[in-house]
Design an enzyme around this catalytic site. Sequence first.
Site, short mmCIF file in Angstrom:
data_model
loop_
_atom_site.label_atom_id
_atom_site.label_comp_id
_atom_site.label_asym_id
_atom_site.label_seq_id
_atom_site.Cartn_x
_atom_site.Cartn_y
_atom_site.Cartn_z
N LEU A 34 2.20 0.97 -9.16
CA LEU A 34 3.05 0.72 -8.00
C LEU A 34 3.70 -0.66 -8.03
CD1 LEU A 34 0.83 2.26 -5.16
CD2 LEU A 34 2.53 3.37 -6.62
N GLU A 36 7.12 -3.00 -5.82
CA GLU A 36 7.73 -3.17 -4.49
C GLU A 36 8.56 -1.95 -4.07
OE1 GLU A 36 7.94 -4.94 -1.62
OE2 GLU A 36 6.07 -5.74 -2.39
N GLY A 37 9.17 -1.27 -5.05
CA GLY A 37 9.99 -0.09 -4.74
C GLY A 37 9.14 0.98 -4.07
N HIS A 38 7.94 1.22 -4.62
CA HIS A 38 7.03 2.21 -4.01
C HIS A 38 6.58 1.73 -2.63
CE1 HIS A 38 6.15 2.91 -8.43
NE2 HIS A 38 6.46 4.12 -8.03
N VAL A 181 15.11 -0.58 -4.40
CA VAL A 181 14.77 -2.00 -4.26
C VAL A 181 15.14 -2.70 -5.57
CG1 VAL A 181 12.91 -3.67 -3.86
CG2 VAL A 181 12.89 -1.47 -2.68
#
Length: 290
Positions: A34, A36-38, A181
């Site tokens: 994981l 930041e996008g997740h 992101v």
Amino acid sequence: MQRATTAAELAEVMVGAGPGSPRDRAVVMTMGALHEGHLALVRAARERAGEQGQVLATIFVNPLQFGVEEDLAAYPRTLADDLRKLEAAGCDVAFNPTAQVMYPDGEPQVRVDPGPLADDLEGAVRPGHFAGVLTVVLKLLHLTRPDVAIFGEKDYQQLTLIRRMVVDLDLAVRIDGVATVREADGLALSSRNRYLDTEQRQAALVLSRALAAGAAAGPGGPGAVLSAARAEFDREAVTPDYVEVRSVELLAPPASGPARLLLAARIGTTRLIDNAVVHLSPSAAPTTMR
Ligand code: PAF
């Protein structure tokens, strides 16, 4: 945060929210590793579910969506770190089943047929990939029974096919897309960025530059968008796998209005994809009449 690794454990912790209950359940599906996008998806799920609702994240590296050329064993697995990040982002339940739980007989005999869009764009170089994705997404939707499921726009073709499946198979779930992101310099976050060395990471910025150039050329129509995006790849001496302008449903581009610009390119041995909305407008039309 509660954890479940089997369908029975999951059913136990899901009590109290979801379809038919006044509290919503929102689900984010991941393969772990994981970033930041997740976590942006988990925060979006928290917003959709509200404080009273339930946010559930799944972590499962789905063997069905890996091609023979793709190394399933080498896929990054960072479970302890992932669980910490999920909890900090506001997740209530993490479901991380084994392959044995998801596919007790090995490969399932029945799979979702994703239709012709699955042979296009990413599907052209990853045969069977989207059948594997839709099959596991359908299974996870049945297991988690969410009111809403959240997916990133980074994998825009995947998101489009999931929306198509929900419509075509009358699934009672809302699908929400969340914007990609990016790093401050424009690079879209991806689990694959970890394979880029410093020089390649710099070269990878060609994708977001091509998207920006393409979007700026939107008023000139699809041809102008493609030329502007391709010029960025030429400047960097990178040959893209594809540069395409499509409708938002990934069909032929409209003459005007919102459309999608999609790119894929190999930087070293790492294949990266990116996409953005472009507004095609017949800007030549006069805006004032005398
Ligand atoms: O986007 C992903 O990480 C995967 O394709 C998904 C949706 C979790 C299915 O395995």
